[in-house]
Design an enzyme around this catalytic site. Structure first.
Site, PDB file in Angstrom:
ATOM      1  N   SER A  81     -24.802 -56.217 -40.973  1.00  0.00           N
ATOM      2  CA  SER A  81     -25.347 -56.567 -39.653  1.00  0.00           C
ATOM      3  C   SER A  81     -24.276 -56.999 -38.668  1.00  0.00           C
ATOM      4  O   SER A  81     -24.351 -56.696 -37.483  1.00  0.00           O
ATOM      5  CB  SER A  81     -26.341 -57.717 -39.779  1.00  0.00           C
ATOM      6  OG  SER A  81     -27.517 -57.291 -40.394  1.00  0.00           O
ATOM      7  N   ASP A 171     -25.111 -58.559 -52.059  1.00  0.00           N
ATOM      8  CA  ASP A 171     -24.186 -57.492 -51.659  1.00  0.00           C
ATOM      9  C   ASP A 171     -23.652 -56.768 -52.885  1.00  0.00           C
ATOM     10  O   ASP A 171     -22.915 -55.785 -52.769  1.00  0.00           O
ATOM     11  CB  ASP A 171     -23.010 -58.077 -50.868  1.00  0.00           C
ATOM     12  CG  ASP A 171     -23.492 -58.819 -49.623  1.00  0.00           C
ATOM     13  OD1 ASP A 171     -24.502 -58.384 -49.051  1.00  0.00           O
ATOM     14  OD2 ASP A 171     -22.873 -59.829 -49.251  1.00  0.00           O
ATOM     15  N   LYS A 361     -32.846 -62.895 -37.958  1.00  0.00           N
ATOM     16  CA  LYS A 361     -32.039 -61.837 -37.324  1.00  0.00           C
ATOM     17  C   LYS A 361     -31.802 -62.116 -35.841  1.00  0.00           C
ATOM     18  O   LYS A 361     -31.268 -61.242 -35.129  1.00  0.00           O
ATOM     19  CB  LYS A 361     -32.749 -60.470 -37.467  1.00  0.00           C
ATOM     20  CG  LYS A 361     -32.949 -60.005 -38.888  1.00  0.00           C
ATOM     21  CD  LYS A 361     -31.665 -59.507 -39.537  1.00  0.00           C
ATOM     22  CE  LYS A 361     -31.917 -59.002 -40.956  1.00  0.00           C
ATOM     23  NZ  LYS A 361     -30.660 -58.655 -41.658  1.00  0.00           N
ATOM     24  N   HIS A 501     -26.886 -53.385 -49.132  1.00  0.00           N
ATOM     25  CA  HIS A 501     -26.829 -52.314 -48.133  1.00  0.00           C
ATOM     26  C   HIS A 501     -26.245 -51.059 -48.779  1.00  0.00           C
ATOM     27  O   HIS A 501     -25.855 -51.082 -49.938  1.00  0.00           O
ATOM     28  CB  HIS A 501     -25.926 -52.735 -46.966  1.00  0.00           C
ATOM     29  CG  HIS A 501     -26.406 -53.973 -46.270  1.00  0.00           C
ATOM     30  ND1 HIS A 501     -25.611 -54.688 -45.423  1.00  0.00           N
ATOM     31  CD2 HIS A 501     -27.600 -54.623 -46.303  1.00  0.00           C
ATOM     32  CE1 HIS A 501     -26.285 -55.737 -44.951  1.00  0.00           C
ATOM     33  NE2 HIS A 501     -27.491 -55.716 -45.483  1.00  0.00           N
TER      34      HIS A 501
HETATM   35  O1  LIG Z   1     -28.148 -61.223 -45.558  1.00  0.00           O
HETATM   36  C1  LIG Z   1     -26.952 -61.040 -45.234  1.00  0.00           C
HETATM   37  O2  LIG Z   1     -26.180 -61.952 -44.936  1.00  0.00           O
HETATM   38  C2  LIG Z   1     -26.407 -59.638 -45.207  1.00  0.00           C
HETATM   39  C3  LIG Z   1     -26.110 -59.221 -46.619  1.00  0.00           C
HETATM   40  O3  LIG Z   1     -25.132 -60.043 -47.177  1.00  0.00           O
HETATM   41  O4  LIG Z   1     -27.338 -58.768 -44.604  1.00  0.00           O
HETATM   42  P1  LIG Z   1     -27.214 -58.389 -43.058  1.00  0.00           P
HETATM   43  O5  LIG Z   1     -25.811 -57.881 -42.847  1.00  0.00           O
HETATM   44  O6  LIG Z   1     -28.229 -57.297 -42.844  1.00  0.00           O
HETATM   45  O7  LIG Z   1     -27.490 -59.586 -42.258  1.00  0.00           O
HETATM   46 MN   LIG Z   2     -28.488 -55.771 -41.016  1.00  0.00          MN
HETATM   47 MN   LIG Z   3     -28.944 -57.158 -44.889  1.00  0.00          MN
END
Ligand SMILES: O=C(O)[C@@H](CO)OP(=O)(O)O
Ligand SMILES: [Mn+2]
Ligand SMILES: [Mn+2]
Length: 557
Positions: A81, A171, A361, A501
């Site tokens: 992300s 991850d 998010k 991912h």
């Molecule tokens: O949850 C998070 O921190 C990451 C995976 O480590 O996911 P994203 O990059 O989609 O936020």
């Molecule tokens: Mn993401």
């Molecule tokens: Mn993620």
């Protein structure tokens, strides 16, 4: 050149009009992969996204969302992300934290920098504490960087080192924590053989201990604080390996959710609380899930939980995590200088901007989008809305998350006539994908698709334009595969669930009644990536992107 001297005036697009409402929808963790039973997007009913795909190749295409296309060290690095939204927002590819730290470690410059010199002052009388995510995921941190940091610090006088580990399983494969602990224990044993008093002092699973983000649940950070700083935790062990193995079996937690533990000596005393005069380094390079701990470690005036004891320490982040807050003040490696983002340009050219997601998010479409800056560029031109996420649950228990609410907020913003750009992140496919629960992820993908429909319907009503994309893959492939692409089985013959991912490309779709006739995807940018989306977006608002932006994906014929 600082922002003050930059001209933010954008040239008019020769063919495309201004004044259309543009919805920019980012589906988190929505990649394109072969359709099979482990592709939750394929299995789910996703009529809206399916219909957009019918527009290929002129109105639907794929772009790269991993590796070098988003500033990561190698093509084996999956997207994430932070780098994905940085690229979408900034329109250029910046060498990202993972790569910058690699370079600084390889040259040794990390140890000459101001940040390291600062913490080094504590080596004589104090302990060096390293806190962070222990895996080779490369999203937030990498174990090989920790190994080099340990080596470099001990060679430069650190005599007492304590490692506070967060286990991953998000991850990387669940269960891999055991191997990472073994690896790092080997390094620590070698240091001890060389006379350095080095050991693991505490630990816990990243999602339950320390690595919350965007202030969704301070309790997560407090659990970490208690173990790392105060030396207190519900579970006590003699070794980290024993801790991880035992806690995985009983209370049967997975790596992401291991409860907090401390390592104790023969008399039952924690081996590594953080004390006055110590140095602390948080070794994650990625910002979002370290910012809360950084505040607790750095701010005198801190009220989000009771720290009980606030030791006088020298603290440095691997990177500076927030450029606007200058947090933390001291850091080992300078972060990418992501300047002149598309959001900043657009508000200076009259584009009224609305951004929304739910808490988990929220910073993706604001902080990451704006080049790791919190806050507004022009307050009177922007509105950022955060819908509170559920906390204290794993999202397979609630796969709908707040998709509907995000869709409603975006719809209302579009219909209000107050905004020219309406930007959202829809988290479901990613957040539920990370749980590894295939059935729930299918439900999540359907919910995300419904949210997209709500937003596109509103765009239809106002004669606007939509651009739908994603930041990286996740839900489109839920199984670990061999080189031939066949699912891998574990010792017991079960498939190995992929919670992480992926390396897959992601879709970009454009449309809506406001899209000028003759607009289509160019065929001469086959290698296009997420960074090409910003110039495309500027075109849809009626502007030409700055010269140094990655080229637009569209043409007008
Ligand atoms: O949850 C998070 O921190 C990451 C995976 O480590 O996911 P994203 O990059 O989609 O936020
Ligand atoms: Mn993401
Ligand atoms: Mn993620």
């Amino acid at each position: 050149m600082g922002s003050a001297e930059v001209s933010f005036k954008l040239a008019d697009h020769p063919k495309l009009p201004k004044g259309k409402v543009v919805a920019q929808i980012v589906l988190d963790g929505w990649g394109e992969a072969n359709p099979d039973q482990f592709n939750c997007i394929h299995v789910a009913q996703t009529p809206t996204m399916d219909s957009l795909k019918q527009g290929a190749p002129e109105k639907w295409r794929l772009v790269r969302a991993h590796g070098k296309a988003v500033g990561l060290p190698t093509e084996d690095d999956m997207g994430n992300s932070e780098v994905g939204h940085n690229a979408l927002g900034a329109g250029r590819i910046f060498a990202q934290g993972a790569k910058l730290v690699d370079i600084a470690l390889a040259s040794g410059k990390i140890f000459d920098g101001e940040g390291f010199q600062y913490i080094k002052e504590s080596f004589k009388d104090g302990t060096l504490h390293l806190i962070g995510l222990l895996s080779d995921g490369g999203v937030h941190s990498r174990i090989d960087q920790v190994q080099l940091l340990l080596k470099g610090a001990s060679e430069r006088g650190a005599k007492r080192i304590r490692l506070h580990i967060l286990t991953d399983g998000r991850d990387v494969l669940d269960g891999s924590s055991v191997g990472f602990v073994e690896t790092i224990e080997n390094d620590l044993a070698q240091l001890r053989a060389n006379g350095v008093d080095a050991q693991i002092a505490s630990g816990g699973g990243r999602m339950y201990v320390t690595m919350d983000r965007y202030e969704n649940d301070w309790g997560v950070v407090k659990r970490g604080w208690d173990a790392q700083v105060l030396g207190e935790a519900p579970y006590k062990f003699k070794s980290a390996l024993e801790a991880v193995k035992t806690l995985r079996a009983e209370p049967k937690a997975n790596d992401q959710y291991l409860p907090p533990f401390v390592i104790v000596d023969d008399s039952g005393k924690a081996v590594g609380p953080v004390l006055d005069g110590d140095a602390v380094v948080t070794f994650n390079f990625r910002a979002d899930r370290m910012t809360m701990l950084a505040k607790a470690l750095e701010y005198d005036d801190f009220k989000d939980f009771d720290r009980v004891r606030f030791p006088k320490i020298r603290y440095a982040g691997m990177l500076q995590y927030d450029g606007e807050l200058k947090l933390p003040n001291k850091y080992l490696v300078s972060p990418p200088e992501i300047d002149r983002t598309s959001g900043e340009y657009l508000v200076h050219n009259g584009v009224r901007t609305f951004a929304c997601s739910e808490t988990v998010k929220f910073g993706h479409v604001t902080f990451f989008w704006n080049g790791n800056r919190s806050g507004y560029f022009k307050e009177d031109m922007e509105e950022y809305v955060e819908i509170p996420s559920d906390s204290g649950i794993t999202f397979n228990a609630q796969p709908l998350m707040k998709a509907l609410e995000i869709g409603e907020k975006a719809r209302d913003a579009i219909l209000s006539g107050k905004f020219d750009q309406v930007r959202v992140n829809i988290p479901n496919s990613d957040m539920v994908g990370h749980t590894g629960d295939i059935e729930a992820t299918v439900v999540a993908c359907k919910a995300a698709d419904q949210a997209v429909k709500m937003i596109i319907d509103a765009i239809e009503q106002v004669g606007g334009i939509y651009l739908v994309t994603a930041d990286h893959g996740n839900a489109e492939d839920m199984v670990k595969r061999n080189k031939k692409g066949e699912p891998l089985l574990d010792k017991n013959g079960n498939i190995q669930i992929l919670t992480s991912h992926t390396l897959q490309p992601v879709p970009v779709a454009i449309g809506g009644p406001g899209l000028a006739p003759g607009v289509r995807f160019r065929s001469d940018v086959p290698e296009g990536g997420l960074a090409n989306v910003a110039a495309t977006m500027m075109n849809l608002h009626g502007f030409v992107a700055p010269d140094d932006y990655e080229t637009t994906l569209i043409e007008v014929v």
